[in-house]
Every structure is written in C-alpha cells, then in structure tokens.
Design an enzyme around this catalytic site. Structure first.
Site, PDB file in Angstrom:
ATOM      1  CG  HIS A  55      -3.142  -3.141   4.111  1.00 19.65           C
ATOM      2  ND1 HIS A  55      -2.284  -2.929   4.679  1.00 19.65           N
ATOM      3  CD2 HIS A  55      -4.049  -1.617   3.089  1.00 19.65           C
ATOM      4  CE1 HIS A  55      -1.382  -1.353   3.959  1.00 19.65           C
ATOM      5  NE2 HIS A  55      -2.770  -1.021   3.230  1.00 19.65           N
ATOM      6  CB  CYS A  69      -0.594  -0.069   1.192  1.00 20.43           C
ATOM      7  SG  CYS A  69      -2.241   0.682   0.563  1.00 20.43           S
TER       8      CYS A  69
HETATM    9  N1  GLN Z   1      -1.250   7.035   1.939  1.00 20.66           N
HETATM   10  C1  GLN Z   1      -1.818   6.026   0.925  1.00 20.66           C
HETATM   11  C2  GLN Z   1      -3.271   5.764   0.232  1.00 20.66           C
HETATM   12  O1  GLN Z   1      -4.461   6.809   1.130  1.00 20.66           O
HETATM   13  C3  GLN Z   1      -1.301   4.801   1.300  1.00 20.66           C
HETATM   14  C4  GLN Z   1      -2.776   4.009   2.727  1.00 20.66           C
HETATM   15  C5  GLN Z   1      -2.462   2.969   2.924  1.00 20.66           C
HETATM   16  O2  GLN Z   1      -0.832   2.298   2.905  1.00 20.66           O
HETATM   17  N2  GLN Z   1      -3.337   2.049   3.349  1.00 20.66           N
HETATM   18  O3  GLN Z   1      -3.129   5.969  -0.579  1.00 20.66           O
END
Ligand code: GLN
Length: 259
Positions: A212, A107
């Site tokens: 995730h 992510c």
């Molecule tokens: N901040 C990033 C986004 O919103 C990654 C989010 C995350 O790692 N869940 O795209």
C-alpha cells in the site's frame, strides 16, 4: 498541469481505460490515490483517461478496459466481494488476463486474485489468476514499511526503477505455488509471509502485491510501466515528466523502510 510533460507526448490520441473493482469496499489505505496517479500521468502526457467502476452485482466486460484494479479490504468486505467476484466477474477478468490486459491487485485485492483466502476455518475462494493461497494464521499482523526489488521489462533506466517502496498491513500469509513467480524480492519488511523473502506475485500482466502506501504515488516508475503495458507500448515511449517531487516521495518511502 500539461506543461509538466517534457517533449512531445508520444501517445497522443490514445486512451487508457481503467476499471476499478469494488471501489467502495476494497479501498483501504487510499487506493483512490493509485487511480489518481494513473489519471494525472496520462493527462499530463495528453493520453486520454477513462475510469469505470464495477461494484457488487455488476457484470464485467473483460474487453472494455485496459487495466483492472482491485484494492485493499477488510476481511468482512473481502468476503462480500469474493462471492460476487466469482459469480459476476471471474469470466471477464480471466478473459482480460488471457489477452494480457493489466490486472493489479493490492493487498486484499491481491489475496482475491489467488486461489483462496482462509480465515476462521472458512475458505474464501479467489479467482485463481495467480497460483497463490493465503491463510490467516495465528500471529501478529504483518505491519510496517516495506521495500522490494523487482525486475520488469522496459522499466525506466533510472536506478529507482528496480525498487518498490510502500507500507504493508496484512493478517494473511500468502504462499506461492511452485511455478508462480513473485513480483519481487523483499529488501526490507515482511512481504508475502515474513519468511520466504518473496513479495507479491506476477503472471504476465496480472500482478498482486501487499504494498500500500498508496503504491503508485511512491513509485511512479511502476505507474508508468503499468500505463505503457496496458496500452501495449514500451514504457520508454512515454513522454518524460518532471518527477522531482515524485522522486523525493519514492526516496522518502525507501528511507522509511531502511532500503
Ligand atoms: N484483510 C486482509 C488481511 O488482513 C487484507 C488487508 C489489506 O488489504 N490491508 O490480510
């Protein structure tokens, strides 16, 4: 639980050396669980396991580890890490990727492995190991259960070893460059941008994904692929484990995604 291993451990005497990048900042959605899965699956097979960390301001020796892990993060933490990543770790990470060590970004970590993450008209630079650009566009966050189909050399014979299931929650939309392979094809969920049908990116052993879940407890066949690849062996050489519970976790994540 060493008795979980069925048969003689094929890799006794080997040690998997893992380095977690920014484990205090880039760790939303239980990224620690991913590292624990790697640790336990090594230990159960008699493979040594070393976990190091490299945080803000700390240098990175690209030769000192077999697998580099960078987890998910909030936008504000990603900003902090991005700057540091370029300044203190980019060279080490590039050298590691060039010698085909495993580099796995989840992510926010995936976004930082690409060229850039643009939000609020500011472009946060990434390390450019993957030909990908992420933009925080207007529109809802892409949230939900997700399943993708992937094809990785030597992954388990098991039918499950073609599907990764997990949970995604990202505001950024990622577009891949023309020659960049995705990690997989979306079966259910949004993936990179909710439109392309592609999820994640892969260049040799550098892999980025939005999954995730945490990712590895729900997809232990992929954990094994990572362990074997990082050790430079065929995944089929790893001693088999009793994965009754893990298989259930995988199927449950697939059911949640509807795949
Ligand atoms: N901040 C990033 C986004 O919103 C990654 C989010 C995350 O790692 N869940 O795209």
């Amino acid at each position: 639980m060493p008795d979980r291993a069925a048969g003689a451990p094929a890799c006794a005497g080997r040690t998997l050396r893992v380095c977690a990048l920014y484990p205090e900042l880039m760790n939303i959605y239980a990224d620690r669980g991913n590292l624990l899965v790697l640790q336990r699956r090594c230990e159960w097979r008699g493979i040594g396991f070393q976990l190091a960390a490299s945080g803000l301001g700390e240098p990175l020796d690209g030769d000192a580890h077999d697998l580099f892990y960078i987890g998910g993060g909030q936008d504000r933490d990603q900003r902090l890490c991005a700057e540091d990543l370029i300044e203190t770790k980019r060279a080490g990470l590039r050298a590691a990727a060039a010698r085909e060590a495993v580099v796995l970004g989840v992510c926010g970590g995936y976004q930082l492995l690409g060229h850039s993450y643009t939000l609020d008209e500011q472009e946060i630079p990434g390390v450019g190991l993957l030909d990908a650009r992420t933009v925080r566009e207007a529109g809802p966050r892409l949230i939900g259960n997700v399943a993708i189909e992937v094809s990785l050399d030597g992954a388990g014979a098991d039918a499950a070893a073609h599907v990764l299931a997990g949970f995604e929650n990202h505001g950024g939309r990622t577009r891949l460059g023309p020659g960049q392979a995705p990690l997989g094809r979306v079966l259910k969920g949004y993936g990179n941008d909710g439109r392309s049908g592609m999820e994640g990116a892969r260049s040799a052993n550098t892999i980025g994904t939005y999954l995730h879940g945490p990712l590895l407890p729900k997809n232990v066949w992929f954990a094994d692929w990572l362990i074997a690849t990082a050790l430079g062996i065929d995944p089929r050489e790893l001693a088999e484990l009793d994965d009754t519970l893990e298989r259930e976790a995988h199927l449950s994540a697939r059911r949640a995604a509807g795949a």
